[in-house]
Design a protein around this motif. Structure first.
Motif, PDB file in Angstrom:
ATOM      1  N   UNK A 124     -18.958   5.261  -9.140  1.00 16.51           N
ATOM      2  CA  UNK A 124     -18.551   6.444  -9.704  1.00 16.51           C
ATOM      3  C   UNK A 124     -16.423   6.387 -10.433  1.00 16.51           C
ATOM      4  N   UNK A 125     -15.989   7.141 -11.187  1.00 16.49           N
ATOM      5  CA  UNK A 125     -14.501   6.971 -11.048  1.00 16.49           C
ATOM      6  C   UNK A 125     -13.424   8.372 -10.386  1.00 16.49           C
ATOM      7  N   UNK A 126     -12.899   7.283  -9.203  1.00 12.38           N
ATOM      8  CA  UNK A 126     -12.045   7.724  -8.617  1.00 12.38           C
ATOM      9  C   UNK A 126     -13.224   7.497  -7.450  1.00 12.38           C
ATOM     10  N   UNK A 127     -13.923   6.737  -7.110  1.00 17.11           N
ATOM     11  CA  UNK A 127     -14.381   6.881  -6.054  1.00 17.11           C
ATOM     12  C   UNK A 127     -14.250   6.785  -4.981  1.00 17.11           C
ATOM     13  N   UNK A 128     -14.126   7.262  -3.446  1.00 18.53           N
ATOM     14  CA  UNK A 128     -12.990   6.415  -1.914  1.00 18.53           C
ATOM     15  C   UNK A 128     -14.294   5.560  -1.571  1.00 18.53           C
ATOM     16  N   UNK A 129     -13.200   4.442  -1.561  1.00 19.58           N
ATOM     17  CA  UNK A 129     -13.986   3.451  -0.832  1.00 19.58           C
ATOM     18  C   UNK A 129     -13.043   2.522   0.270  1.00 19.58           C
ATOM     19  N   UNK A 130     -13.799   3.489   1.614  1.00 20.55           N
ATOM     20  CA  UNK A 130     -13.281   2.868   3.060  1.00 20.55           C
ATOM     21  C   UNK A 130     -14.225   1.405   3.351  1.00 20.55           C
ATOM     22  N   UNK A 131     -12.370   0.757   3.441  1.00 17.27           N
ATOM     23  CA  UNK A 131     -12.675  -0.693   3.665  1.00 17.27           C
ATOM     24  C   UNK A 131     -13.003  -0.524   5.575  1.00 17.27           C
ATOM     25  N   UNK A 132     -12.945  -2.519   5.972  1.00 17.28           N
ATOM     26  CA  UNK A 132     -13.331  -2.394   7.213  1.00 17.28           C
ATOM     27  C   UNK A 132     -11.345  -2.527   7.804  1.00 17.28           C
ATOM     28  N   UNK A 133     -10.784  -2.910   7.164  1.00 17.04           N
ATOM     29  CA  UNK A 133      -9.107  -2.214   7.805  1.00 17.04           C
ATOM     30  C   UNK A 133      -9.397  -1.267   8.475  1.00 17.04           C
ATOM     31  N   UNK A 134      -9.842   0.201   7.517  1.00 15.53           N
ATOM     32  CA  UNK A 134      -9.682   1.451   7.775  1.00 15.53           C
ATOM     33  C   UNK A 134      -9.000   2.157   7.142  1.00 15.53           C
ATOM     34  N   UNK A 135      -8.615   1.336   5.811  1.00 18.92           N
ATOM     35  CA  UNK A 135      -7.586   2.536   4.903  1.00 18.92           C
ATOM     36  C   UNK A 135      -8.656   2.568   3.069  1.00 18.92           C
ATOM     37  N   UNK A 136      -8.742   3.320   2.221  1.00 20.64           N
ATOM     38  CA  UNK A 136      -9.685   3.367   1.050  1.00 20.64           C
ATOM     39  C   UNK A 136      -8.480   2.407   0.060  1.00 20.64           C
ATOM     40  N   UNK A 137     -10.113   1.984  -1.016  1.00 18.39           N
ATOM     41  CA  UNK A 137      -9.356   1.648  -2.321  1.00 18.39           C
ATOM     42  C   UNK A 137     -10.277   2.996  -2.747  1.00 18.39           C
ATOM     43  N   UNK A 138      -9.774   2.786  -3.666  1.00 21.82           N
ATOM     44  CA  UNK A 138     -10.477   3.901  -5.001  1.00 21.82           C
ATOM     45  C   UNK A 138     -11.268   2.946  -6.355  1.00 21.82           C
ATOM     46  N   UNK A 139     -11.879   3.449  -6.508  1.00 20.20           N
ATOM     47  CA  UNK A 139     -12.214   2.362  -8.264  1.00 20.20           C
ATOM     48  C   UNK A 139     -12.230   3.392  -9.425  1.00 20.20           C
ATOM     49  N   UNK A 140     -11.479   2.798  -9.994  1.00 20.11           N
ATOM     50  CA  UNK A 140     -11.077   3.807 -11.626  1.00 20.11           C
ATOM     51  C   UNK A 140     -12.660   3.086 -12.950  1.00 20.11           C
ATOM     52  N   UNK A 141     -12.522   4.154 -13.792  1.00 16.96           N
ATOM     53  CA  UNK A 141     -13.700   3.016 -14.602  1.00 16.96           C
ATOM     54  C   UNK A 141     -13.051   3.615 -15.693  1.00 16.96           C
ATOM     55  N   UNK A 142     -12.333   2.134 -16.239  1.00 15.58           N
ATOM     56  CA  UNK A 142     -11.379   2.860 -17.715  1.00 15.58           C
ATOM     57  C   UNK A 142     -11.375   1.581 -18.075  1.00 15.58           C
ATOM     58  N   UNK A 143     -12.427   1.377 -19.267  1.00 19.36           N
ATOM     59  CA  UNK A 143     -12.550   0.051 -19.766  1.00 19.36           C
ATOM     60  C   UNK A 143     -12.840  -1.102 -19.028  1.00 19.36           C
ATOM     61  N   UNK A 144     -13.875  -0.633 -18.631  1.00 19.06           N
ATOM     62  CA  UNK A 144     -14.124  -1.527 -17.463  1.00 19.06           C
ATOM     63  C   UNK A 144     -14.465  -1.062 -15.826  1.00 19.06           C
ATOM     64  N   UNK A 145     -14.287  -1.233 -14.705  1.00 21.10           N
ATOM     65  CA  UNK A 145     -13.996  -1.463 -13.589  1.00 21.10           C
ATOM     66  C   UNK A 145     -12.784  -2.245 -12.995  1.00 21.10           C
ATOM     67  N   UNK A 146     -11.871  -0.600 -12.311  1.00 22.35           N
ATOM     68  CA  UNK A 146     -10.446  -1.522 -12.007  1.00 22.35           C
ATOM     69  C   UNK A 146     -10.107  -0.849 -10.538  1.00 22.35           C
ATOM     70  N   UNK A 147     -10.095  -1.348  -9.163  1.00 18.19           N
ATOM     71  CA  UNK A 147      -9.755  -1.205  -7.612  1.00 18.19           C
ATOM     72  C   UNK A 147      -8.041  -0.920  -7.405  1.00 18.19           C
ATOM     73  N   UNK A 148      -7.694   0.473  -7.139  1.00 11.19           N
ATOM     74  CA  UNK A 148      -6.774   0.855  -6.217  1.00 11.19           C
ATOM     75  C   UNK A 148      -6.712   0.546  -5.334  1.00 11.19           C
ATOM     76  N   UNK A 149      -5.339  -0.048  -4.659  1.00 12.11           N
ATOM     77  CA  UNK A 149      -4.825   0.560  -3.592  1.00 12.11           C
ATOM     78  C   UNK A 149      -3.825   0.941  -2.822  1.00 12.11           C
ATOM     79  N   UNK A 150      -3.190   0.552  -2.588  1.00 15.70           N
ATOM     80  CA  UNK A 150      -1.684   1.507  -2.217  1.00 15.70           C
ATOM     81  C   UNK A 150      -0.497   1.143  -2.729  1.00 15.70           C
ATOM     82  N   UNK A 151      -0.842   0.554  -3.973  1.00 12.56           N
ATOM     83  CA  UNK A 151       0.621  -0.199  -4.699  1.00 12.56           C
ATOM     84  C   UNK A 151       0.433   0.514  -5.908  1.00 12.56           C
ATOM     85  N   UNK A 152       1.444   0.381  -6.487  1.00  8.65           N
ATOM     86  CA  UNK A 152       0.982   0.727  -8.647  1.00  8.65           C
ATOM     87  C   UNK A 152       0.302   0.494  -9.989  1.00  8.65           C
ATOM     88  N   UNK A 153       0.380  -1.032  -9.155  1.00 14.29           N
ATOM     89  CA  UNK A 153      -0.839  -2.025 -10.256  1.00 14.29           C
ATOM     90  C   UNK A 153      -2.301  -1.489  -9.567  1.00 14.29           C
TER      91      UNK A 153
END
Length: 673
Positions: free
Chosen positions: A611-640
């Motif tokens: 789901x849009x802006x869903x938080x995803x917890x990784x094995x490394x410990x920090x989270x990713x975020x799912x962005x649903x905007x004309x497809x699926x994007x994965x947001x990390x700690x950068x700006x890209x």
């Protein structure tokens, strides 16, 4: 007693008239003129009128009779001239008269003269254009003829069968001749026949059949079917008697296995022959004047024929839909009456027999169907006697895949199976047998109307197929769960039924043998060329990640492409030209942290589950975020954000989403700066 019948045979072409009929079709064209020949000269010169000449000569034997001389005189006369076939038909129905020479007493020749003078109108030469519908003309014999112009020129005599003018307007020096296809009979002659002046003692219907040359095969059939006693009994009966030509046509219809009645030699065939003959018998005396349109029960129980009006006469309908013409009527017998017909009447039991006999076996159908050639090839390649089995008695139900269906299966199997000939080892041939027998149901011919939605059917292979019916279309589900559609149902065979389908059905046994095991995440990455850098990174990190991601899982992995890793290395500067430059313990730990930031443990998360802006917890410990905007994007700690370029690659221990960027957690960003 035999009374009068008419046989309609092919009309002989009169040579002298051939030229006339090839000329102009102008309705005002002058009648055909044959020089100065008299009517007798014309008859004597024409092969098709030799019987007429013979009849005139025979009648003239009596003292005081001179028909030849009369028709050679000035006239004028109008003569309706019967062909040889017409006289042959008459003789065929007169007991004891095989030829005109059998008119050998004065009384018989006098009757013949009356018949002949019934064909002559004196004092006029009436062309066909002079005749009008319903006109009555008086003959030299004294009785009248009636002209009918519906559908041609017809001459009505005292019988129920009209004569047709087949060649009109042959003009002679002393009149005109119209050639006809039947000997005309006045009432005087019919009365004489019925009174017995030209007949011997009347025999039974069997006697009539025996004494009639054109019914010789019917005679043999009656004897073979043991119906002589029945048709010789008191009756009364009406028999529609098929001619020899009619029986010959039936034998030709039945094919090479039936060259004569001798080929009816099994109990089933003998019973069928008896049914056919009884179907020609009515348990009542029905003369031609008694015929009326409608269904008439026959001596074959629960089977009727249909009397059908056809112009001025009737035809007889049977179960075949092809009607029989009545070629002769009112052949009287001591126990009934016979009418000759030009077709063997067939009850439904005979139609079913012929239909079944003409059906081909399942293998023959497949061989003759172009789109089933690969099925035939598969049966042959399996080399397990399947061809012989499906040529056997059955019954079988076969779901027959098309060539396209087999081609699709071969494509699925990969480069090792380019054709059916690649099933060349014993194990592969056994596999082919397993697949083919999964398409066969033994012991029943299940037509589509016998199938029901949700039905489970056990196949010859042992596993079941499931029937699904939607909007009237039958689908067949196999172990794959994917339906095959019946594209052509109910192809009837002599030993069963074939349903043509658009997919090769696969039982579980074949799936287990054919379908390779689903790869795990590491194996899937290793098999994907664009993920070779990810595989190299897992190995280079040397942190047991390869073993972990080969374990049970489930895992969700966001897998960066080779290009994504190349972009990361470019951003890290000259010290990191390849993944091999992560060569210190500290750098390997850093690489492991980077890789585990791409892994989610404990769940196989499909793209449709995000789901849009869903938080995803990784094995490394920090989270990713799912962005649903004309497809699926994965947001990390950068700006890209990373784009998911190929979602939902299923593996045995999870799911992989291929992305176009290496994801960076804050821990890595801090370490790299």
């Amino acid at each position: 007693m035999k009374t009068i019948t008419t046989y309609f045979k092919p009309i002989l072409t009169l040579l002298v008239l051939a030229f006339a009929f090839s000329c102009s079709e102008d309705e005002n064209e002058e009648p055909i003129v044959v020089d100065s020949a008299t009517i007798v000269d014309i008859a004597q010169d024409e092969d098709a009128l030799t019987s007429l000449v013979s009849a005139l000569t025979t009648a003239d034997i009596n003292e005081g009779t001179d028909l030849v001389g009369t028709l050679s005189s000035d006239g004028p006369f109008t003569v309706f001239a019967p062909t040889n076939d017409a006289f042959a038909a008459l003789l065929g129905q007169l007991e004891g008269f095989d030829s005109l020479e059998d008119f050998d007493t004065d009384e018989e020749r006098a009757l013949l003269a009356k018949i002949l003078t019934y064909h002559v109108v004196a004092g006029t030469a009436a062309a066909s254009t002079d005749l009008t519908d319903g006109m009555m003309v008086t003959t030299v014999q004294g009785e009248e003829l009636t002209i009918s112009l519906e559908g041609g020129v017809f001459i009505d005599d005292a019988t129920d069968m009209n004569a047709q003018v087949i060649i009109p307007d042959v003009t002679a020096s002393n009149g005109i001749v119209h050639v006809i296809d039947k000997v005309l009979l006045p009432q005087e002659i019919i009365d004489a026949l019925n009174a017995g002046e030209m007949e011997n003692e009347t025999g039974s219907l069997v006697d009539i059949v025996v004494d009639t040359e054109t019914l010789s095969i019917l005679e043999a059939a009656v004897i073979k079917a043991d119906l002589v006693a029945t048709l010789s009994s008191d009756g009364p009966f009406t028999v529609f008697a098929p001619t020899d030509d009619a029986f010959v046509a039936l034998l030709e219809l039945l094919g090479d296995d039936y060259n004569s009645l001798d080929d009816f030699d099994t109990m089933e065939e003998m019973a069928l022959l008896k049914d056919i003959l009884l179907y020609h018998v009515i348990a009542a005396e029905v003369k031609s004047t008694d015929l009326a349109p409608g269904e008439v029960p026959t001596a074959l129980p629960d089977n009727s024929i249909e009397v059908i009006a056809s112009g001025d006469t009737f035809v007889i309908g049977d179960a075949s839909g092809t009607d029989a013409n009545i070629t002769g009527v009112d052949i009287m017998a001591s126990n009934g009456v016979a009418h000759t017909i030009d077709k063997v009447l067939l009850p439904q039991s005979a139609i079913d027999f012929v239909t079944q006999m003409q059906l081909k076996s399942i293998v023959d159908i497949a061989v003759e169907t172009d789109n089933l050639s690969l099925l035939v090839g598969a049966l042959t390649q399996a080399n397990a006697g399947l061809v012989e089995t499906l040529n056997g008695d059955g019954p079988f139900t076969v779901f027959a895949p098309t060539n396209e269906a087999f081609a699709a299966l071969l494509d699925t199997l990969g480069d090792d199976y380019n054709g059916l000939s690649d099933f060349d080892t014993d194990a592969e041939k056994d596999l082919l047998v397993t697949i083919l027998t999964y398409h066969v149901v033994a012991g029943t011919a299940a037509f589509s109307t016998a199938l029901s939605d949700g039905q489970e059917i056990e196949t010859f292979q042992g596993e079941n197929v499931a029937i699904n019916i939607k909007d009237g279309t039958v689908h067949v589900a196999d172990a794959t769960g994917e339906n095959a559609t019946v594209t052509m149902p109910d192809v009837e065979a002599s030993n069963g039924v074939v349903h043509i389908i658009n997919k090769v059905l696969l039982p579980q046994a074949a799936l287990d043998a054919l379908v390779p095991p689903v790869p795990n995440i590491v194996e899937a990455a290793q098999a994907t060329e664009s993920l070779s850098s990810l595989v190299a990174a897992l190995i280079q990190a040397d942190a047991g990640l390869v073993a972990t991601l080969s374990g049970e899982g489930p895992f969700t992995v966001f897998a960066p492409t080779n290009e994504a890793f190349a972009a990361l290395l470019d951003s890290l500067g000259e010290n990191f030209n390849s993944l091999e430059d992560f060569d210190t313990d500290e750098e390997k730990v850093l690489l492991a942290q980077l890789l585990t930031y791409h892994v989610v443990a404990g769940a196989a998360v499909a793209s449709t589950d995000l789901s849009d802006h869903q938080e995803i917890v990784t094995v490394q410990g920090e989270s990713l975020f799912a962005i649903l905007n004309h497809g699926v994007q994965i947001r990390d700690k950068t700006h890209v954000d990373a784009n998911v370029t190929m979602p939902d690659v299923m593996t045995s221990n999870g799911i992989v989403h291929i992305i176009d960027k290496v994801l960076l957690p804050q821990e890595i960003i801090d370490a790299l700066h």
